[in-house]
Design a protein around this motif. Structure first.
Motif, PDB file in Angstrom:
ATOM      1  N   UNK A 172       0.834  -1.202   0.000  1.00 34.43           N
ATOM      2  CA  UNK A 172       0.000   0.000   0.000  1.00 34.43           C
ATOM      3  C   UNK A 172       0.866   1.248   0.000  1.00 34.43           C
ATOM      4  N   UNK A 287      -0.850  19.335  -4.068  1.00 36.23           N
ATOM      5  CA  UNK A 287      -1.068  19.110  -2.638  1.00 36.23           C
ATOM      6  C   UNK A 287      -1.528  17.679  -2.414  1.00 36.23           C
ATOM      7  N   UNK A 291       0.149  14.832  -0.094  1.00 39.10           N
ATOM      8  CA  UNK A 291      -0.571  14.072   0.922  1.00 39.10           C
ATOM      9  C   UNK A 291      -0.364  12.581   0.708  1.00 39.10           C
ATOM     10  N   UNK A 292      -0.368  12.151  -0.580  1.00 38.58           N
ATOM     11  CA  UNK A 292      -0.123  10.734  -0.864  1.00 38.58           C
ATOM     12  C   UNK A 292       1.204  10.298  -0.274  1.00 38.58           C
ATOM     13  N   UNK A 295       1.353  10.373   3.499  1.00 38.80           N
ATOM     14  CA  UNK A 295       0.602   9.245   4.032  1.00 38.80           C
ATOM     15  C   UNK A 295       1.452   7.975   3.966  1.00 38.80           C
ATOM     16  N   UNK A 298       3.908   8.121   6.661  1.00 34.05           N
ATOM     17  CA  UNK A 298       3.259   7.833   7.944  1.00 34.05           C
ATOM     18  C   UNK A 298       3.131   6.327   8.146  1.00 34.05           C
ATOM     19  N   UNK A 299       2.726   5.623   7.053  1.00 35.58           N
ATOM     20  CA  UNK A 299       2.526   4.178   7.157  1.00 35.58           C
ATOM     21  C   UNK A 299       3.851   3.473   7.389  1.00 35.58           C
ATOM     22  N   UNK A 302       5.333   4.228  11.003  1.00 33.60           N
ATOM     23  CA  UNK A 302       4.517   3.745  12.104  1.00 33.60           C
ATOM     24  C   UNK A 302       5.134   2.533  12.784  1.00 33.60           C
TER      25      UNK A 302
ATOM     26  N   UNK B   6      -5.222  -4.376   5.986  1.00 29.28           N
ATOM     27  CA  UNK B   6      -4.538  -3.083   6.071  1.00 29.28           C
ATOM     28  C   UNK B   6      -4.589  -2.345   4.738  1.00 29.28           C
ATOM     29  N   UNK B   7      -4.399  -3.088   3.629  1.00 29.00           N
ATOM     30  CA  UNK B   7      -4.455  -2.417   2.323  1.00 29.00           C
ATOM     31  C   UNK B   7      -5.835  -1.830   2.089  1.00 29.00           C
ATOM     32  N   UNK B  10      -6.160   1.310   4.029  1.00 35.36           N
ATOM     33  CA  UNK B  10      -5.454   2.406   3.361  1.00 35.36           C
ATOM     34  C   UNK B  10      -6.318   2.959   2.241  1.00 35.36           C
ATOM     35  N   UNK B  13      -8.918   5.176   3.673  1.00 38.61           N
ATOM     36  CA  UNK B  13      -8.413   6.504   4.060  1.00 38.61           C
ATOM     37  C   UNK B  13      -8.130   7.359   2.829  1.00 38.61           C
ATOM     38  N   UNK B  14      -7.694   6.722   1.731  1.00 37.53           N
ATOM     39  CA  UNK B  14      -7.473   7.487   0.497  1.00 37.53           C
ATOM     40  C   UNK B  14      -8.787   8.041  -0.030  1.00 37.53           C
ATOM     41  N   UNK B  17      -9.728  11.250   1.340  1.00 34.17           N
ATOM     42  CA  UNK B  17      -9.092  12.408   0.695  1.00 34.17           C
ATOM     43  C   UNK B  17      -9.774  12.744  -0.626  1.00 34.17           C
ATOM     44  N   UNK B  95      -8.247  19.613   2.327  1.00 39.05           N
ATOM     45  CA  UNK B  95      -7.350  18.471   2.099  1.00 39.05           C
ATOM     46  C   UNK B  95      -6.227  18.472   3.131  1.00 39.05           C
ATOM     47  N   UNK B  99      -5.352  15.829   6.070  1.00 41.54           N
ATOM     48  CA  UNK B  99      -4.056  15.174   6.260  1.00 41.54           C
ATOM     49  C   UNK B  99      -3.599  15.327   7.702  1.00 41.54           C
ATOM     50  N   UNK B 102      -5.603  13.057   9.874  1.00 35.88           N
ATOM     51  CA  UNK B 102      -5.181  11.659   9.747  1.00 35.88           C
ATOM     52  C   UNK B 102      -3.918  11.407  10.555  1.00 35.88           C
ATOM     53  N   UNK B 103      -2.961  12.348  10.436  1.00 32.81           N
ATOM     54  CA  UNK B 103      -1.721  12.185  11.200  1.00 32.81           C
ATOM     55  C   UNK B 103      -2.023  12.170  12.689  1.00 32.81           C
ATOM     56  N   UNK B 106      -3.337   8.890  13.867  1.00 32.29           N
ATOM     57  CA  UNK B 106      -2.293   7.886  14.098  1.00 32.29           C
ATOM     58  C   UNK B 106      -1.622   8.113  15.454  1.00 32.29           C
ATOM     59  N   UNK B 120      -1.012  -3.289  16.798  1.00 31.14           N
ATOM     60  CA  UNK B 120      -0.308  -2.886  15.580  1.00 31.14           C
ATOM     61  C   UNK B 120      -1.213  -2.678  14.381  1.00 31.14           C
ATOM     62  N   UNK B 121      -2.512  -2.859  14.551  1.00 29.01           N
ATOM     63  CA  UNK B 121      -3.406  -2.829  13.395  1.00 29.01           C
ATOM     64  C   UNK B 121      -3.741  -1.400  12.992  1.00 29.01           C
ATOM     65  N   UNK B 122      -4.194  -1.289  11.742  1.00 25.59           N
ATOM     66  CA  UNK B 122      -4.558   0.032  11.218  1.00 25.59           C
ATOM     67  C   UNK B 122      -5.984   0.417  11.595  1.00 25.59           C
TER      68      UNK B 122
END
Lengths: 302, 212
Positions: A172, A287, A291-292, A295, A298-299, A302, B6-7, B10, B13-14, B17, B95, B99, B102-103, B106, B120-122
């Motif tokens: 991902x 932008x 962000x992509x 992100x 971030x992943x 982590x 997890x994918x 993700x 979350x995309x 956005x 946007x 972001x 989202x940060x 986490x 450890x999971x998303x």
């Protein structure tokens, strides 16, 4: 030794071919025969043979602009590893130098544009400054993520570290990085949807407007520098998007060349099927790219 | 199987956005539909096969992926709006705010005292990020339709959090939640049409004064 020689030969000779491939792809989409693959070489050679005209109001900055831009891009080309081989020059932290060599090149292009005193060129320089400010975070977030994944601060070890297993493990975040970097690749090289390299419509030009006053060999340097920049950023992108390794040195070079040509074709396809974005939408997309990659970082962190 | 989950998270979350950054209603609605389908697949990945699970997955995909988007598209077509024209906060700004949220999600999730197997999971950061995105869309957009979309995203965030508990979640509760949501969207669709017929606009910022 042979690897370094091949590296130098490829960086010197291959860049205009990529432009030729992009042009040919676009022509095929439009149903034309198109210019031959080697046309960009002919263009550059023709420009190098011509005389130069310099405006009276310009200073040394105008003359230095193209030379410094080309030189900075050449040094960046020495820092980037090609096709799983280490780069000729590498040291810890060279990724920062890599990013800022492009910034230096851009600064001198903009300074030369402003030096002419033309309002059009000033407008182009302002746009270039804005958009590159927005594109830079993407590159840095990506570099941070990559150096974290490989525990290294040097481009050579960082980029050669990837393999297919990285894709399986953190697919991902790799996909996000590839998406962000592809947008930056298009934006930095002034391709559609950000800027049309063929357009000469003053309302929408970005890069082309800044080099309007250059002529002869200086313009040839600019064209060659732009091709070289495309080459370097494509090589960077390929390391992440297609981390194929065989172990055989010559085979790796072959894979590298083929994947570069494929990527150039993909850029040509993108240019053929997309329309230019309106200028107000460009910052939005840049932008989004930042962000992509933020992100993705971030992943990975982590 | 957690890596595939997890994918998917993700992807969820995309999509947040995408909704935050797009001004076209059709894109937002399709994005939320895709988000609903992705979330519908999640319980199937997380737990062992059972009829109960098939019911939840099927119900989620039909309700969030097909019925609700269809209702919303109908409402958009009747009210004749294609895009959100002037949100309270611009697209680039929302946007960036998304972001930042989202940060923060986490960071916050890392500080929560979770069960060791959920550590450890998303799931937790994704659910908080989706919740906050829902709030952001609800508060910054003017059009009633966009606010419905924000509400849907908010509910998706709650659903992700609920996924950690699904083995304990009876099918009736899940069905009840989905039914509530469906009825809610249905009523909102009707109200949107009434607003647009009455005021020839569905800009909710005009609905500030009460009349008898």
């Amino acid at each position: 030794m042979t690897d370094i020689l091949i590296h130098l030969l490829l960086t010197l000779l291959m860049p205009p071919l990529l432009l030729g491939v992009i042009g040919k792809t676009k022509a095929a989409f439009a149903g034309r025969t198109g210019a031959p693959f080697l046309q960009p070489y002919y263009d550059i050679l023709r420009l190098l043979r011509k005389g130069s005209v310099f405006s009276d109001v310009t200073t040394w900055i105008f003359k230095a602009g193209p030379v410094i831009t080309l030189a900075a891009t050449c040094i960046a080309a020495l820092l980037i590893p090609l096709g799983n081989h280490p780069s000729p020059v590498s040291f810890t932290g060279d990724m920062i130098l890599f990013a800022y060599l492009f910034a230096l090149a851009r600064f001198f292009t903009m300074a030369a544009a402003l030096d002419t005193g033309s309002s059009f060129e000033g407008m182009g320089a302002a746009r270039e400054a804005t958009f590159s400010c927005l594109a830079e975070p993407t590159l840095f977030f990506a570099l941070i993520a990559l150096s974290r994944m490989s525990n290294s601060l040097s481009l050579s070890t960082m980029l050669n570290h990837y393999s297919v297993t990285d894709w399986l493990r953190s697919g991902a975040s790799m996909l996000l990085l590839v998406g962000g970097l592809f947008i930056v690749l298009l934006a930095e090289n002034c391709r559609i949807p950000f800027d049309d390299p063929n357009t000469h419509l003053e309302l929408t030009m970005i890069h082309e407007v800044m080099v309007l006053d250059h002529s002869g060999p200086a313009f040839g340097y600019i064209l060659y520098g732009a091709a070289l920049k495309l080459f370097v950023l494509q090589a960077f992108f390929i390391h992440i998007a297609l981390p194929l390794k065989t172990g055989n040195s010559l085979l790796d070079w072959g894979i590298f060349i083929v994947s570069m040509l494929i990527l150039a074709t993909i850029i040509g396809v993108v240019e053929s099927v997309m329309a230019r974005l309106r200028l107000v939408r460009i910052p939005q997309l840049l932008v989004a790219a930042s962000i992509l990659s933020a992100f993705a970082m971030l992943l990975i962190l982590r | 199987m957690t890596s595939f989950a997890d994918q998917l998270l993700v992807l969820v979350m995309l999509i947040n956005f995408v909704v935050l950054g797009s001004s076209r209603m059709a894109i937002s609605i399709r994005a939320v539909a895709l988000q609903g389908i992705a979330l519908g697949l999640l319980p199937g990945i997380m737990h062992k096969f059972s009829w109960h699970l098939i019911m939840i997955t099927g119900g989620m995909i039909v309700a969030k992926g097909i019925v609700i988007p269809w209702l919303l598209t109908g409402a958009v077509r009747k009210a004749e709006i294609r895009r959100e024209v002037e949100p309270f906060i611009g697209y680039v700004a929302t946007l960036l705010l998304g972001a930042v949220f989202t940060a923060l999600a986490f960071v916050f999730a890392a500080k929560l005292p979770l069960d060791p197997e959920h550590q450890g999971l998303l799931f937790v950061p994704a659910s908080i990020a989706t919740l906050l995105t829902g709030f952001l869309v609800l508060t910054t957009r003017r059009k009633a339709i966009s606010q419905v979309i924000g509400y849907l995203i908010l509910e998706n965030g709650i659903f992700i959090f609920g996924l950690l508990l699904t083995s304990a979640m009876p099918v009736m509760v899940e069905a009840g939640v989905l039914l509530d949501l469906l009825v809610g969207i249905f009523i909102m669709g009707i109200i949107i049409n009434h607003i647009s017929r009455e005021f020839s606009s569905i800009d909710t910022s005009r609905l500030t004064t009460l009349k008898e």
